[in-house]
Design a protein around this motif. Sequence first.
Motif, PDB file in Angstrom:
ATOM      1  N   VAL A   1      -5.656  -0.972  -9.816  1.00 37.01           N
ATOM      2  CA  VAL A   1      -5.335   0.434 -10.060  1.00 37.01           C
ATOM      3  C   VAL A   1      -4.692   0.536 -11.444  1.00 37.01           C
ATOM      4  O   VAL A   1      -4.009  -0.389 -11.886  1.00 37.01           O
ATOM      5  CB  VAL A   1      -4.418   0.971  -8.946  1.00 37.01           C
TER       6      VAL A   1
ATOM      7  N   ASN B   1      -3.646   0.140  -2.868  1.00 36.52           N
ATOM      8  CA  ASN B   1      -4.077  -0.674  -1.729  1.00 36.52           C
ATOM      9  C   ASN B   1      -4.028  -2.126  -2.123  1.00 36.52           C
ATOM     10  O   ASN B   1      -4.422  -2.480  -3.226  1.00 36.52           O
ATOM     11  CB  ASN B   1      -5.513  -0.308  -1.340  1.00 36.52           C
TER      12      ASN B   1
ATOM     13  N   ASP C   1      -0.953  11.914 -11.906  1.00 34.38           N
ATOM     14  CA  ASP C   1      -1.014  11.304 -10.572  1.00 34.38           C
ATOM     15  C   ASP C   1      -1.315   9.836 -10.708  1.00 34.38           C
ATOM     16  O   ASP C   1      -2.108   9.430 -11.564  1.00 34.38           O
ATOM     17  CB  ASP C   1      -2.120  11.953  -9.746  1.00 34.38           C
ATOM     18  N   LEU C   2      -0.696   9.034  -9.858  1.00 31.80           N
ATOM     19  CA  LEU C   2      -1.030   7.623  -9.831  1.00 31.80           C
ATOM     20  C   LEU C   2      -1.677   7.336  -8.496  1.00 31.80           C
ATOM     21  O   LEU C   2      -1.097   7.568  -7.444  1.00 31.80           O
ATOM     22  CB  LEU C   2       0.219   6.760 -10.035  1.00 31.80           C
ATOM     23  N   GLY C   3      -2.873   6.797  -8.638  1.00 30.33           N
ATOM     24  CA  GLY C   3      -3.793   6.739  -7.502  1.00 30.33           C
ATOM     25  C   GLY C   3      -3.269   5.966  -6.319  1.00 30.33           C
ATOM     26  O   GLY C   3      -2.291   5.254  -6.442  1.00 30.33           O
ATOM     27  N   PRO C   4      -3.889   6.044  -5.176  1.00 25.72           N
ATOM     28  CA  PRO C   4      -3.394   5.321  -3.988  1.00 25.72           C
ATOM     29  C   PRO C   4      -3.403   3.819  -4.244  1.00 25.72           C
ATOM     30  O   PRO C   4      -4.317   3.292  -4.866  1.00 25.72           O
ATOM     31  CB  PRO C   4      -4.398   5.697  -2.898  1.00 25.72           C
TER      32      PRO C   4
ATOM     33  N   ASP D   1       0.479   5.722  -0.663  1.00 25.24           N
ATOM     34  CA  ASP D   1      -0.409   6.856  -0.936  1.00 25.24           C
ATOM     35  C   ASP D   1      -0.300   7.275  -2.373  1.00 25.24           C
ATOM     36  O   ASP D   1       0.597   6.864  -3.098  1.00 25.24           O
ATOM     37  CB  ASP D   1      -0.002   8.048  -0.056  1.00 25.24           C
ATOM     38  N   LYS D   2      -1.180   8.193  -2.708  1.00 27.57           N
ATOM     39  CA  LYS D   2      -1.184   8.697  -4.074  1.00 27.57           C
ATOM     40  C   LYS D   2       0.179   9.331  -4.375  1.00 27.57           C
ATOM     41  O   LYS D   2       0.718  10.070  -3.557  1.00 27.57           O
ATOM     42  CB  LYS D   2      -2.255   9.767  -4.161  1.00 27.57           C
TER      43      LYS D   2
ATOM     44  N   SER E   1       0.841  -1.190   0.000  1.00 30.26           N
ATOM     45  CA  SER E   1       0.000   0.000   0.000  1.00 30.26           C
ATOM     46  C   SER E   1       0.871   1.234   0.000  1.00 30.26           C
ATOM     47  O   SER E   1       1.976   1.255   0.558  1.00 30.26           O
ATOM     48  CB  SER E   1      -0.943   0.009   1.199  1.00 30.26           C
TER      49      SER E   1
ATOM     50  N   TYR F   1       2.533  11.734  -6.926  1.00 26.45           N
ATOM     51  CA  TYR F   1       2.363  12.831  -7.862  1.00 26.45           C
ATOM     52  C   TYR F   1       3.574  12.883  -8.751  1.00 26.45           C
ATOM     53  O   TYR F   1       4.637  13.315  -8.351  1.00 26.45           O
ATOM     54  CB  TYR F   1       2.209  14.148  -7.098  1.00 26.45           C
TER      55      TYR F   1
END
Lengths: 182, 295
Positions: A42, A37, A32-35, A24-25, A22, A27
């Motif tokens: 994704v 999990n 941006d590459l999403g969070p 975080d997002k 996991s 930048y």
Amino acid sequence: MDPAEVEFLAEKEMVKIIPNFSLDKIYLIGGDLGPFNPGLPVEVPVWLALNLKQRQKCRIVPLEWMDIDRLEEIREQERKLDAFTPIPSPYYMELTKLLLNHAADNIPKADEIRTLVKDIWDTRVAKLRLSADSFISQQEAHAQLDNLTLMEINTTRSFLLDSLNYMYKLRSNLQPGRSQDY
Amino acid sequence: MDSQSYMPVPPGIGMEENFFSLDDILLSHERLPCRTESAFPRLGFLEKSSETRDIPEGTKMEMPLWLAKGLYERKRRVLSLELPKVYREGWRTVFGADPTVVDLHKMGPYYYGLGSQMLHFDSPENPEIANTILQTFIGRFRRTMDSSQNAYNEDTSALVERLDCLERSLFKAGQSGLNSFQLVLAACSCVKCGSADENDLIRDFGMEVIDMSLWDGHIDLVISLQPQLSWLGRSIEPIFRPRLKRTDTTRRHTRQKMSDYSSLTDKCVQADEKKTSINIESSDLFSSVPAIMEG
């Protein structure tokens, strides 16, 4: 242009992965590459997907067109028509090679997919050569080919341009006394 | 992509020559039969067969193109040139019938270039010559394209020997495009050292992969046997390992073949340690390697 450069451009395409870590997002300049999990799909660019896969941090979800039936359909259509059929991704050859080399365990029936893609590629390149040949032999000034991918154009580019140059040279002999533009 | 300290100048356009182009310089050394229209005093040494000091009017002799071009003048009749036989009526009909059968390299390696230069000499047949050259090029284009795009890592001397110099440079362009594409296509990742592709292998181990092509979903890897055979075993194993995804029925078969293969690599490693060369029967290598892939 180098085929390696075409491959580099192909790595910008997005593919779905399922990470097992996991984060975080993030930048990046490109977006941006999403969070991340664990267990949730994704979308990331291929270069990142391959890197994570090599570090065993994710599982790549096969692309929706990388499927036997779909590719067989495309292959049949390619063989029937004289023109180029539209294909699902402008980088199908490179993506096939990259994903099947690195993530073959995540993609079902990888060998058949590779064969099918190679068949499609061979058919398309043969059509390209045929049209290049008719272009030169009929000395046309202008040709239009739709639905070609960058890799196909790239393999034929230097040869075709050189031969068109030589043909221009030889044609300029037919009009003697023409002054050269400097 | 190629970084060279010398950028070659391509041959010139049509009837013009590029001063710095090596192709054009070599081209201008071709000898042409000609006939002198006026006497050349004290130049008898140019023509080997005559013993006189001067070259009298009306002598038939051979001159290189650069000299003939320089001396040729429409008004003051110094020289009159005869067309070499390749550009004459007889050969023109041969080219018209079927351009692909002719051995253009034998006919003077610079058929197209010299033909373009002959147009300087105001022969009445000029338009036909120009047309024939163009049609010959178009006729032979297909064969050049096919042979250059399909001969990967083979001996191409048989294909190239009937081509003129211009066609040879085209052939080279086609081959380089094909080679770079195949190299990229065959690049694979080495599990051990991150992502190494074929270029790295060639650089690090001097290995020459002759043919890494996909055939019916299997990979046939034919490796040229270099003197240092030990790296052969060590370097190709990581390539093979990621490819070994097997179904249950073939696992046993594969294990059998893997043991054959590992005995082969052991031989290589031992040979390396003893610093001896070993004879590997080509049948050893070629039977075990593809068999693993079929497994």
